[in-house]
Design an enzyme around this catalytic site. Structure first.
Site, mmCIF file in Angstrom:
data_model
loop_
_atom_site.group_PDB
_atom_site.id
_atom_site.type_symbol
_atom_site.label_atom_id
_atom_site.label_comp_id
_atom_site.label_asym_id
_atom_site.label_seq_id
_atom_site.Cartn_x
_atom_site.Cartn_y
_atom_site.Cartn_z
ATOM 1 N N PRO A 191 0.831 -1.221 0.000
ATOM 2 C CA PRO A 191 0.000 0.000 0.000
ATOM 3 C C PRO A 191 0.856 1.258 0.000
ATOM 4 C CG PRO A 191 -0.006 -1.057 2.151
ATOM 5 C CD PRO A 191 0.687 -2.001 1.238
ATOM 6 N N PRO A 192 0.264 2.388 -0.322
ATOM 7 C CA PRO A 192 1.041 3.638 -0.341
ATOM 8 C C PRO A 192 1.585 3.994 1.036
ATOM 9 C CG PRO A 192 -1.076 3.901 -1.484
ATOM 10 C CD PRO A 192 -1.117 2.585 -0.776
ATOM 11 N N THR A 210 4.351 2.885 2.541
ATOM 12 C CA THR A 210 5.037 1.845 3.311
ATOM 13 C C THR A 210 6.545 1.817 3.067
ATOM 14 O OG1 THR A 210 4.408 0.278 1.570
ATOM 15 C CG2 THR A 210 3.030 0.347 3.536
ATOM 16 N N LYS A 229 8.403 1.871 -0.091
ATOM 17 C CA LYS A 229 8.946 1.109 -1.218
ATOM 18 C C LYS A 229 10.062 1.883 -1.924
ATOM 19 C CE LYS A 229 4.873 0.757 -3.113
ATOM 20 N NZ LYS A 229 4.079 1.407 -2.048
ATOM 21 N N THR A 230 9.818 3.155 -2.198
ATOM 22 C CA THR A 230 10.822 3.962 -2.901
ATOM 23 C C THR A 230 12.058 4.182 -2.045
ATOM 24 O OG1 THR A 230 9.076 5.084 -4.144
ATOM 25 C CG2 THR A 230 11.224 6.149 -4.068
ATOM 26 N N SER A 273 -14.220 -14.953 2.020
ATOM 27 C CA SER A 273 -13.626 -15.196 3.332
ATOM 28 C C SER A 273 -14.646 -15.052 4.460
ATOM 29 C CB SER A 273 -12.475 -14.205 3.588
ATOM 30 O OG SER A 273 -12.956 -12.873 3.550
ATOM 31 N N LYS A 276 -5.534 -8.793 7.682
ATOM 32 C CA LYS A 276 -6.770 -8.947 8.455
ATOM 33 C C LYS A 276 -6.491 -8.907 9.951
ATOM 34 C CE LYS A 276 -9.097 -11.681 4.899
ATOM 35 N NZ LYS A 276 -9.621 -13.002 4.519
#
Length: 941
Positions: free
Chosen positions: A495-496, A498, A500-501, A831, A874
């Site tokens: 998700p945005p 977190t 990554k870049t 689920s 979850k």
């Protein structure tokens, strides 16, 4: 200022209005109507037979003075009383001592040009400045006692001088560029400087270094359209810095004038004999160039006048603009160390370019292509920092930059370890190739020696250094090397916010490699990846080749950001298909860009792609990348990130000191839980920034008085958050829930944001005829789960004690309404079957489900609980919502191992294989009539 020498006596020549000679420049003076020049030349020729050897003849050149200047070159303020000399009425032949300026230039006579009477010109070359002490005679020619002033020494380390020199060169290039463009616009009727000559002057200026600062200022003063006063002020400016500042001011005025007129002006002079630096008549020079071209003019430009030293085309220069630039281009191509195929094509294109006329349209296209080939790093690489402590150093670097993310850190350390081993393997293979060459060379030398010892042996053709078997062996070793050099293609999915870049930047820093980011979001054209064909107008290489050119090495870390937002197939092509060759380790060692059209090796590049979701990435492209999942952060992880990274960053950004803002752990937890609900930490950083800005305003106001400053408190309390951030945006989702039959808490993982949350399932019955109503904008997946759950409950109603007769239908006289308030949120898949079944049992039996119990999992018609995905997201959402116990499918045992410690300690996780097991955990004190039938049930049978 220059150093003065002892005085000397020299003949002096008055210059016509508008003419000023500077050191290093040439000037051509007409002898017509100049009796003083005639008398001076007669005197020189009469003494020519005296033993002078090769000593040049020196004279002084003095310009006409101006009433607007003082003797030292300063501008005077007009008060209406100063007597103004009308310079237009003063002729050089009739000038007196009071009409001449006090500072001039010592010049040496280069010769007399012209064949017929009336066309004779005296050519002089400026040597150095001088100052007049007194005139000894005025007729038949001037003689004066003067003091020669040497140019002051230049200190190259002087920063002020360096800045002035750079400014002068830049402004000169801008001015000459405007002159070159003037050929495209309507010309004024006055004399113009040819754009071709302006280009040559521009190259001449570009070659000057800081030691030529004073000479360059004099040169530009000759080229520019200066007034008589401006020329005299430049001549009087003996300090280099003062001269540079004056010429810069003159150029800036002319540039402003050009821009103000809205068109390109032309360079003119008011003297009858219009001249270029070096005594070159502009009109005659342009006519000569138009008739014969540059190369036919020679060092003296066909009798027009000698060129100044260092000027393009002057003696000592190797060639013109194009020759020098092509030689420089060839040198750059040689230094690029291209592949054999690229080198062959480059030499062929360079040969074509040398034979081509620069005026052709294809000339610049081919030249840009060759410059691109020279800029591509074919073999230059960054040496990886792989010493004995690389793994420990990289682990420390990643831990300092990022909290948590253990899985991705483990994968990166694996890559570094493999890379370190590859380096040793490559060194061994290189040594093996070297031994092959040495062995082949020794064998060839032995055969040659044996042939020479045999006197009767016939001459034989020498064999190649490497035999076919040896060459094949070397080729195999090179292929093995290429396989070792392959770099993995990593895809960081999460998700945005977190990290990554920033992870990719940390990898580059740990390796000691250069880092380049390519944003793929919104790229819709295939040519942006592969480049354009050279036949197109404004063609250029693609993003990958441009990245290599910018970095200058063949093994950078290239981040392909937002690859999931890459455009799909359209009439411009398919950008995602163009990425297949880039991201395939089996193909990218021969990547072909449409513009370069030569295979480029991308195997040494470490590509790291980022994405928020895998749904929009085409399957073939996804198959070429190694996916590493980054899930959302837990509350504990966010607290550590805020303490170590976000809070110090925001304190510094808002101009505060570290001791001016203090956020305790409970305050940070309140911001995380009540004001932000996200997987990443971007909103958390914004909220912390709001707190810091509030404290910044408070501290700035407290500085106005000592009393307020003493009362300032850096500590932020829980009570302050309501005033700073407003009301709480998120409440505890289970706080208002009470236990009642038919309400169950399920778990869901959002596929779009990558975060998890709870999902309330509400079931209510009413009188009816067996109708089932579904609301909450349920999708097909949830509808099927409800149908399966209802079928199981109806088939086991007697065993659950819901009916007295096994054949009785519990839905005969009632209808059921199933509602999911958050059912419309996209989730990872089916689920909620277990939660629906427990909700129906709770409704029909009247036993409420504790609100602190949540569950996830699907069921089959046999009542078996099947595994689901998104367990980590979850459970993080469940912990954030206040859940205490979670029921998971037995098949998800492996997913619990990767959970954060905070989640494992904060939740009681129970694994179930069947509905009956879940019922015993939800209602441990309830006895079901048919429960004994399922004792010892094993769903794995």
């Amino acid at each position: 200022m220059g150093k003065a020498k002892a005085s000397k006596i020299l003949p002096v020549i008055p210059l016509a209005k508008g003419l000023v000679l500077y050191p290093g420049q040439h000037l051509s003076l007409s002898i017509v109507d100049r009796p003083d020049l005639t008398a001076l030349l007669a005197h020189i020729y009469s003494t020519a037979n005296s033993p002078r050897g090769n000593i040049p003849i020196h004279i002084g050149c003095l310009p006409l003075t101006s009433s607007l200047l003082s003797p030292d070159g300063k501008l005077l303020i007009e008060d209406g009383k100063a007597e103004k000399t009308k310079l237009a009425e003063v002729l050089p032949a009739a000038a007196e001592g009071k009409d001449l300026y006090s500072i001039g230039t010592v010049a040496k006579i280069s010769g007399v040009q012209g064949r017929r009477q009336g066309e004779l010109n005296l050519v002089v070359e400026g040597v150095t400045r001088f100052k007049t002490i007194k005139f000894i005679q005025e007729r038949p020619y001037f003689e004066a006692e003067l003091v020669v002033i040497d140019e002051e020494a230049i200190i190259a380390s002087d920063t002020v001088l360096q800045e002035q020199f750079a400014t002068l060169k830049q402004l000169s290039r801008e001015f000459l560029a405007l002159v070159r463009l003037s050929s495209l616009l309507p010309r004024s009727p006055s004399t113009t400087l040819s754009p071709l000559i302006a280009r040559r002057i521009e190259l001449f200026v570009a070659r000057k270094d800081i030691q030529d600062a004073g000479a360059l200022a004099d040169f530009m003063a000759t080229v520019l359209d200066c007034s008589q006063e401006e020329k005299l002020r430049v001549l009087s400016a003996l300090p280099i810095k003062e001269r540079l500042a004056l010429v810069i001011e003159i150029i800036q005025k002319q540039l402003v004038k050009l821009q103000g007129n809205g068109r390109i002006m032309t360079i003119t002079t008011t003297a009858p004999n219009t001249e270029l630096p070096g005594g070159i008549d502009i009109e005659r020079l342009r006519n000569q160039i138009q008739q014969h071209g540059f190369k036919s003019l020679g060092p003296n430009l066909a009798g027009i006048g000698p060129l100044p030293p260092g000027f393009p085309g002057a003696p000592g220069q190797t060639g013109g603009e194009e020759v020098n630039e092509l030689e420089e281009l060839k040198k750059r191509l040689d230094e690029a160390k291209m592949s054999p195929e690229a080198n062959k094509i480059a030499l062929r294109e360079l040969g074509r370019l040398q034979k081509m006329n620069p005026a052709q349209a294809e000339y610049q296209v081919m030249r840009n292509y060759l410059e691109t080939l020279a800029e591509i790093p074919w073999s230059k690489v960054t040496e990886d920092n792989l010493d004995t402590t690389v793994l420990a150093r990289a682990r420390k670097q990643l831990d300092n930059d990022h909290y948590g993310l253990e899985k991705i850190k483990k994968r990166l350390l694996e890559y570094l370890a493999v890379l370190k081993l590859k380096q040793g393997a490559n060194a061994a293979l290189e040594a093996q190739i070297q031994r092959l060459h040495e062995s082949a060379k020794a064998k060839e030398e032995g055969e040659t020696k044996a042939i020479e010892e045999d006197a009767e042996a016939k001459p034989v053709v020498p064999k190649p250094v490497l035999s076919e078997d040896t060459a094949a062996l070397e080729l195999a070793i090179r292929e093995k090397q290429r396989m070792i050099d392959k770099a993995p293609i990593l895809l960081l999915v999460g998700p945005p916010g977190t990290g990554k870049t920033s992870l990719a930047k940390s990898i580059a820093h740990a390796l000691g490699r250069k880092f380049h980011r390519v944003s793929l979001g919104g790229v819709r054209d295939e040519a942006e990846i592969r480049g354009h064909r050279r036949t197109y107008v404004a063609a250029m290489p693609g993003l990958i080749v441009n990245g290599l050119k910018k970095m200058g090495v063949a093994n950078p870390v290239i981040l392909l950001d937002e690859i999931d937002k890459l455009g799909m197939a359209n009439f411009h092509g398919d950008p995602s298909a163009a990425m297949l060759e880039v991201l395939d380790p089996e193909q990218n060692h021969t990547f072909v860009d449409h513009y370069v059209n030569i295979p480029i090796d991308l195997s040494k590049v470490l590509f790291i792609a980022t994405a928020n979701s895998l749904d929009t990435i085409p399957a073939p492209l996804l198959d070429r990348m190694e996916t590493v999942q980054l899930s959302g952060y837990t509350t504990l992880e966010k607290r550590h990130i805020a303490t170590r990274h976000l809070l110090p960053k925001q304190i510094t950004t808002n101009g505060l000191a570290d001791d001016k803002v203090q956020l305790p752990e409970e305050v940070l937890d309140k911001i995380i839980m009540a004001y932000t609900r996200e997987s990443g930490v971007r909103n958390l950083e914004r909220e912390i920034g709001s707190v810091c800005r509030y404290k910044a305003v408070e501290y700035a106001e407290a500085q106005d008085s000592p009393e307020k400053l003493q009362q300032y408190k850096p500590l932020v309390s829980l009570e302050d958050l309501d005033e700073i951030l407003g009301i709480e945006r998120f409440d505890e989702e289970l706080a208002e829930r009470t236990s009642r039959p038919g309400v169950v808490t399920g778990l869901v993982a959002y596929s779009s944001g990558g975060q998890g949350s709870i999902l309330f399932i509400e079931v209510q019955d009413m009188p009816g005829k067996g109708r089932v109503q579904l609301t909450g904008k349920l999708g097909d997946v949830l509808k099927e789960s409800v149908e399966v759950a209802l079928t199981w409950v109806k088939s086991h109603a007697f065993e659950l004690g819901l009916t007295a007769d096994p054949a009785e239908d519990i839905m005969k006289s009632r209808s059921v309404h199933v509602h999911c308030p958050s059912g419309a949120i996209p989730k990872d898949g089916p689920s909620a079957g277990l939660a629906h079944t427990i909700a129906l049992i709770s409704l029909f039996s009247g036993h409420p489900v504790p609100p602190t119990i949540a569950m996830t999992g699907e069921i089959s018609l046999r009542g078996k609980v099947t595994p689901v995905g998104g367990i980590k997201e979850k459970l993080i959402g469940a912990l954030r919502a206040g859940v205490k116990t979670v029921l998971l499918p037995y098949g998800n045992r492996k997913d619990v191992r990767d959970l954060p410690v905070e989640v494992k300690e904060g939740l009681r996780i129970e694994h179930v294989q069947h509905i009956w097991e879940a019922m015993r955990l939800v209602w441990p004190d309830v006895h079901w009539p048919g429960e004994s039938r399922w004792t010892g049930f094993d769903s794995r049978l």
